[in-house]
Structures are given as C-alpha cells and as structure tokens.
Design a protein around this motif. Structure first.
Motif, PDB file in Angstrom:
ATOM      1  N   PHE A  38       0.832  -1.200   0.000  1.00 33.44           N
ATOM      2  CA  PHE A  38       0.000   0.000   0.000  1.00 33.44           C
ATOM      3  C   PHE A  38       0.868   1.252   0.000  1.00 33.44           C
ATOM      4  N   ALA A  39       1.907   1.280   0.843  1.00 34.48           N
ATOM      5  CA  ALA A  39       2.791   2.447   0.915  1.00 34.48           C
ATOM      6  C   ALA A  39       3.532   2.650  -0.407  1.00 34.48           C
ATOM      7  N   SER A  40       3.966   1.568  -1.037  1.00 35.18           N
ATOM      8  CA  SER A  40       4.669   1.694  -2.318  1.00 35.18           C
ATOM      9  C   SER A  40       3.747   2.251  -3.395  1.00 35.18           C
ATOM     10  N   ARG A  50       9.009  11.175  -0.796  1.00 30.95           N
ATOM     11  CA  ARG A  50      10.284  10.463  -0.754  1.00 30.95           C
ATOM     12  C   ARG A  50      10.590   9.952   0.642  1.00 30.95           C
ATOM     13  N   PHE A  51      10.065  10.612   1.663  1.00 33.87           N
ATOM     14  CA  PHE A  51      10.321  10.177   3.025  1.00 33.87           C
ATOM     15  C   PHE A  51       9.621   8.867   3.359  1.00 33.87           C
ATOM     16  N   LEU A  52       8.645   8.447   2.568  1.00 34.27           N
ATOM     17  CA  LEU A  52       7.989   7.152   2.785  1.00 34.27           C
ATOM     18  C   LEU A  52       8.670   6.010   2.039  1.00 34.27           C
ATOM     19  N   ALA A  53       9.468   6.328   1.045  1.00 36.18           N
ATOM     20  CA  ALA A  53      10.071   5.284   0.215  1.00 36.18           C
ATOM     21  C   ALA A  53      11.127   4.492   0.985  1.00 36.18           C
ATOM     22  N   TRP A  54      11.920   5.161   1.799  1.00 35.37           N
ATOM     23  CA  TRP A  54      12.982   4.463   2.532  1.00 35.37           C
ATOM     24  C   TRP A  54      12.428   3.505   3.587  1.00 35.37           C
ATOM     25  N   ALA A  86       8.978  -1.887  -3.822  1.00 41.46           N
ATOM     26  CA  ALA A  86       9.515  -0.816  -2.969  1.00 41.46           C
ATOM     27  C   ALA A  86      10.708  -0.133  -3.633  1.00 41.46           C
ATOM     28  N   VAL A  87      11.556  -0.896  -4.303  1.00 42.33           N
ATOM     29  CA  VAL A  87      12.692  -0.300  -5.025  1.00 42.33           C
ATOM     30  C   VAL A  87      12.183   0.559  -6.179  1.00 42.33           C
ATOM     31  N   CYS A  88      11.176   0.073  -6.898  1.00 40.28           N
ATOM     32  CA  CYS A  88      10.604   0.869  -7.995  1.00 40.28           C
ATOM     33  C   CYS A  88       9.960   2.149  -7.466  1.00 40.28           C
ATOM     34  N   ALA A  89       9.328   2.076  -6.303  1.00 42.43           N
ATOM     35  CA  ALA A  89       8.743   3.278  -5.702  1.00 42.43           C
ATOM     36  C   ALA A  89       9.825   4.262  -5.295  1.00 42.43           C
ATOM     37  N   LEU A  90      10.948   3.749  -4.790  1.00 40.65           N
ATOM     38  CA  LEU A  90      12.058   4.621  -4.420  1.00 40.65           C
ATOM     39  C   LEU A  90      12.636   5.317  -5.658  1.00 40.65           C
TER      40      LEU A  90
END
Length: 115
Positions: A38-40, A50-54, A86-90
């Motif tokens: 969900f976060a991603s 960007r602070f949610l990606a890490w 998650a990496v793609c979201a980052l």
C-alpha cells in the motif's frame, strides 16, 4: 463379498480424535507486506513522498528476512515482489529530481515598450 473387519469407514470403533500438526500453515496474508504494498503504491501516485520510500524499502527487506516458506499460503504475495515494488517506488520518487531541473530565470520583456 464380505468386508474386512475394521475397514468400514462408518465403524464407530475406528474413530480418532482430531489433532492438528504442531506447525500449521497460516492461511492469512502477511500484514506487513500488505502495508508495504500500500505504501509503495501511495509513493508512486503521490508527488512529495520520498520520506515514505525508505521505510517501505526497509520493511520489505525485513519481510524477506522474516519469511517462513513452509508457513505461507501458496499463491500469496512474495516478499521478493514486495521488495521489487519498494525499489521501484524509491526510484519513481527520485526521478523527478533528475528530470525537472530549474532553468535560468528569464526576464519578461513588455510587448509594448513605453519609450
């Protein structure tokens, strides 16, 4: 034809008490992985997150470390797919910093100069 004694499934003397194995398969999905998914998704559709990606990446790595392959349901969400998302979201959260750069400020010239 006669049945062998003890071979009849309706025989009351053949009943045994139901007992579950010690490690039972978990039928539910992992709540942590669902939260990371969900976060991603939220990171990819929102602009300044960007602070949610890490933390999403760290939690997805945590789900890889804590996975139990024998306890997961077949066809469920894989921790590896969660980590890839998650990496793609980052990457998607940092791409605008590389693509949109502030250019030099242009001064506007008036259309009708007052001379």
């Amino acid at each position: 034809m006669s049945a062998i004694a003890g071979d009849d499934p309706r025989d009351v003397s053949c009943e045994t008490k139901l007992s579950f194995p010690e490690s039972w398969q978990v039928e539910g999905s992992d709540g942590l992985s669902a939260g990371v998914l969900f976060a991603s998704g939220l990171i990819m559709v929102s602009r300044n997150s960007r602070f949610l990606a890490w933390p999403a990446l760290l939690l997805s790595i945590n789900s890889i470390i804590n996975q139990h392959p024998l306890r997961t349901k077949e066809g469920g969400n894989s921790p590896i797919s969660t980590t890839i998302l998650a990496v793609c979201a980052l990457v998607a959260s940092y791409v605008p910093l590389l693509m949109i750069t502030p250019g030099p400020k242009q001064t506007q010239t008036p259309l009708f100069p007052s001379s």
